[in-house]
Design an enzyme around this catalytic site. Structure first.
Site, PDB file in Angstrom:
ATOM      1  N   ASN A  60       0.829  -1.223   0.000  1.00  0.00           N
ATOM      2  CA  ASN A  60       0.000   0.000   0.000  1.00  0.00           C
ATOM      3  C   ASN A  60       0.860   1.270   0.000  1.00  0.00           C
ATOM      4  OD1 ASN A  60      -2.394  -1.508   0.205  1.00  0.00           O
ATOM      5  ND2 ASN A  60      -2.103  -1.706   2.410  1.00  0.00           N
ATOM      6  N   HIS A 146     -14.439  -1.182   6.492  1.00  0.00           N
ATOM      7  CA  HIS A 146     -13.320  -1.929   7.054  1.00  0.00           C
ATOM      8  C   HIS A 146     -13.651  -2.600   8.392  1.00  0.00           C
ATOM      9  CE1 HIS A 146      -9.139  -2.335   8.723  1.00  0.00           C
ATOM     10  NE2 HIS A 146      -8.934  -2.725   7.475  1.00  0.00           N
ATOM     11  N   GLU A 186     -15.988   4.446   3.066  1.00  0.00           N
ATOM     12  CA  GLU A 186     -14.568   4.675   2.780  1.00  0.00           C
ATOM     13  C   GLU A 186     -14.476   5.531   1.523  1.00  0.00           C
ATOM     14  OE1 GLU A 186     -12.421   0.918   2.538  1.00  0.00           O
ATOM     15  OE2 GLU A 186     -13.364   0.210   4.368  1.00  0.00           O
ATOM     16  N   SER A 190     -10.822  -0.678   0.158  1.00  0.00           N
ATOM     17  CA  SER A 190      -9.511  -1.314   0.216  1.00  0.00           C
ATOM     18  C   SER A 190      -9.393  -2.569  -0.625  1.00  0.00           C
ATOM     19  CB  SER A 190      -9.140  -1.623   1.667  1.00  0.00           C
ATOM     20  OG  SER A 190     -10.137  -2.424   2.259  1.00  0.00           O
ATOM     21  N   ASP A 215     -13.645   6.990   6.020  1.00  0.00           N
ATOM     22  CA  ASP A 215     -12.332   6.376   6.225  1.00  0.00           C
ATOM     23  C   ASP A 215     -11.542   6.602   4.939  1.00  0.00           C
ATOM     24  OD1 ASP A 215     -10.143   4.761   6.398  1.00  0.00           O
ATOM     25  OD2 ASP A 215     -11.205   2.996   7.129  1.00  0.00           O
ATOM     26  N   HIS A 218      -7.177   4.815   2.031  1.00  0.00           N
ATOM     27  CA  HIS A 218      -6.571   4.544   0.721  1.00  0.00           C
ATOM     28  C   HIS A 218      -6.760   5.705  -0.265  1.00  0.00           C
ATOM     29  CE1 HIS A 218      -5.585   0.367   1.635  1.00  0.00           C
ATOM     30  NE2 HIS A 218      -6.688   0.384   2.361  1.00  0.00           N
ATOM     31  N   LYS A 245      -0.231   3.982   4.517  1.00  0.00           N
ATOM     32  CA  LYS A 245      -0.454   3.712   3.095  1.00  0.00           C
ATOM     33  C   LYS A 245       0.343   4.737   2.281  1.00  0.00           C
ATOM     34  CE  LYS A 245      -3.995   1.022   4.555  1.00  0.00           C
ATOM     35  NZ  LYS A 245      -3.937   0.417   5.849  1.00  0.00           N
TER      36      LYS A 245
HETATM   37  C1  LIG Z   1      -9.840   1.037   4.817  1.00  0.00           C
HETATM   38  C2  LIG Z   1      -8.873   0.835   5.937  1.00  0.00           C
HETATM   39  N1  LIG Z   1      -9.083   1.478   7.100  1.00  0.00           N
HETATM   40  C3  LIG Z   1      -8.259   1.339   8.140  1.00  0.00           C
HETATM   41  C4  LIG Z   1      -7.154   0.510   8.075  1.00  0.00           C
HETATM   42  C5  LIG Z   1      -6.270   0.358   9.260  1.00  0.00           C
HETATM   43  O1  LIG Z   1      -5.149   1.171   9.139  1.00  0.00           O
HETATM   44  P1  LIG Z   1      -3.763   0.775   9.840  1.00  0.00           P
HETATM   45  O2  LIG Z   1      -3.103  -0.187   8.904  1.00  0.00           O
HETATM   46  O3  LIG Z   1      -3.049   2.053  10.018  1.00  0.00           O
HETATM   47  O4  LIG Z   1      -4.112   0.108  11.130  1.00  0.00           O
HETATM   48  C6  LIG Z   1      -6.873  -0.162   6.884  1.00  0.00           C
HETATM   49  C7  LIG Z   1      -5.661  -0.999   6.789  1.00  0.00           C
HETATM   50  O5  LIG Z   1      -5.610  -2.099   6.474  1.00  0.00           O
HETATM   51  C8  LIG Z   1      -7.759  -0.007   5.787  1.00  0.00           C
HETATM   52  O6  LIG Z   1      -7.562  -0.659   4.646  1.00  0.00           O
END
Ligand SMILES: Cc1ncc(COP(=O)(O)O)c(C=O)c1O
Length: 391
Positions: A60, A146, A186, A190, A215, A218, A245
């Site tokens: 990422n 997520h 989001e 993801s 969120d 990405h 990321k």
């Molecule tokens: C959409 C989304 N939100 C939150 C997270 C969590 O972030 P972090 O990797 O900083 O814990 C991820 C990571 O995998 C993600 O893909």
């Protein structure tokens, strides 16, 4: 007298049974320690595993910042300026000038009033959900949000109503019916790489006096303003940005109104009872945000690579989903076929994310190809030629 046979505890039996079941279903998750090429090695996107070299199409690190000299140097400057650890939770003595400076830079970059830092996006999301909502609240969310948001919502006890992924008509209906406290989505999904209809969701939220919470893990640093819906991402009440990321480092921030952030500071257990983000990490993230603000062409470079990949796939007859982001999934369907395809790519020196249920719905196991600014044309050519052979 013979020694008594040691008894296996009930918990060990449970663990063994569940692991055997997952192994049998081909769903056992395991990790591997990779030897990643170091900054300056001039072998971007390559790593070694058990003596074999692979091109990485599953990171990422979309802007290649995790190995960029500007941030490698910032890590050493940050630790010299502030030390490597914060030494306490933020409300004790863990919150320092390094954190404040990063929060300010994030507010300037996003247009939000205030920010709050966490050690990971996972803890930022769970803290946000668990702190804002309780069992008297109703929340509407996209079906594919997520796991960290889902876990936080479960902990909060809020009533969760979910709409089919990115289905704006279904979302609008749910919002009108339930008048929720908030709608959660989001910016870039993801596992699918597609973008939420943020403008339309924000409008529906305004009418229902609901917050829109996005969120942006990405999306931040990836989508240029010209590409919808980046322009509208600040049109939300709360934005979660992660640093692991596109920013290439570690940690996360919740961005929102001063009132929202003050409420989180006063009540978020993940924040209050946890050692603050390392100030050296905060400094690296600060430098990454600043670098991003000055590097106006970097997102265009990334999108040039994405466009080239998609064009070449189309010419080669490879079906892609509708994604304009660096996340380019190829849905394979069944697990056995996914395994065969992934093995075929590995045999050709290519490492691609292999995503299986329950991370994605049953029957939609997929390759999750991620692109970044350091992928060369030769690496893309090799990926596409290999995909043609194995698919
Ligand atoms: C959409 C989304 N939100 C939150 C997270 C969590 O972030 P972090 O990797 O900083 O814990 C991820 C990571 O995998 C993600 O893909």
């Amino acid at each position: 007298m013979s020694a008594a046979t040691p008894k296996v505890s009930r918990l060990s039996q449970k663990i063994d049974t569940q692991m055997a079941r997952a192994r049998h279903a081909g769903l056992l998750r395991q990790r591997r320690a990779l030897a990643i090429a170091k900054a300056g090695d001039n072998t971007p996107n390559e790593f070694m595993l058990e003596g074999v070299s692979f091109i990485n199409f599953s990171s990422n690190d979309y802007l290649g910042l995790s190995q960029a000299s500007v941030l490698v140097e910032a890590m050493s400057q940050g630790s010299q300026l502030y030390g490597v650890g914060s030494g306490a939770s933020p409300l004790v003595t863990g919150y320092s000038e390094a954190h404040r400076q990063l929060e300010q830079a994030l507010c300037e970059a996003s247009g939000h009033e205030a920010a709050l830092l966490f050690c990971s996006g996972f803890s930022a999301n769970t803290a946000l959900m668990k702190t804002l909502f309780d069992r008297h609240d109703t929340v509407v969310a996209d079906k594919l949000i997520h796991a960290s948001l889902i876990d936080g919502l479960r902990d909060s006890g809020a009533h969760l109503k979910r709409f089919a992924h990115n289905d704006i008509d279904a979302a609008v209906k749910l919002i009108a019916t339930h008048q929720p406290q908030a709608v959660i989505t989001e910016s870039v999904f993801s596992m699918d790489g597609d973008c939420a209809p943020l403008g339309a969701l924000y409008q529906a939220c305004q009418q229902a006096q609901s917050w829109l919470i996005v969120d942006d893990a990405h999306g931040f640093g990836v989508l240029p303003v010209a590409k919808q819906p980046r322009a509208s991402v600040s049109n939300c009440d709360v934005q979660v940005v992660t640093f692991g990321k596109a920013l290439g480092c570690q940690g996360a921030a919740i961005l929102g109104s001063q009132a929202c952030i003050d409420f989180m500071v006063a009540n978020a257990r993940h924040y209050i009872y946890s050692t603050a983000l390392s100030p050296a990490n905060a400094y690296v993230a600060y430098r990454a945000v600043k670098w991003l603000g000055e590097s106006t062409k970097i997102a265009d470079t990334l999108h040039g690579i994405i466009d080239a990949f998609r064009r070449q796939c189309q010419q080669a007859g490879i079906t892609l989903s509708d994604s304009v982001t660096p996340i380019q999934p190829i849905v394979i369907g069944e697990l056995e076929r996914l395994q065969a395809v992934t093995d075929g790519l590995k045999a050709r020196g290519i490492w691609v994310g292999s995503i299986r249920p329950p991370t994605v719905p049953k029957g939609s196991a997929r390759l999750r190809i991620t692109l970044n600014v350091n992928h060369t044309q030769a690496q893309l050519d090799h990926l596409i030629a290999s995909l043609v052979e194995v698919l």
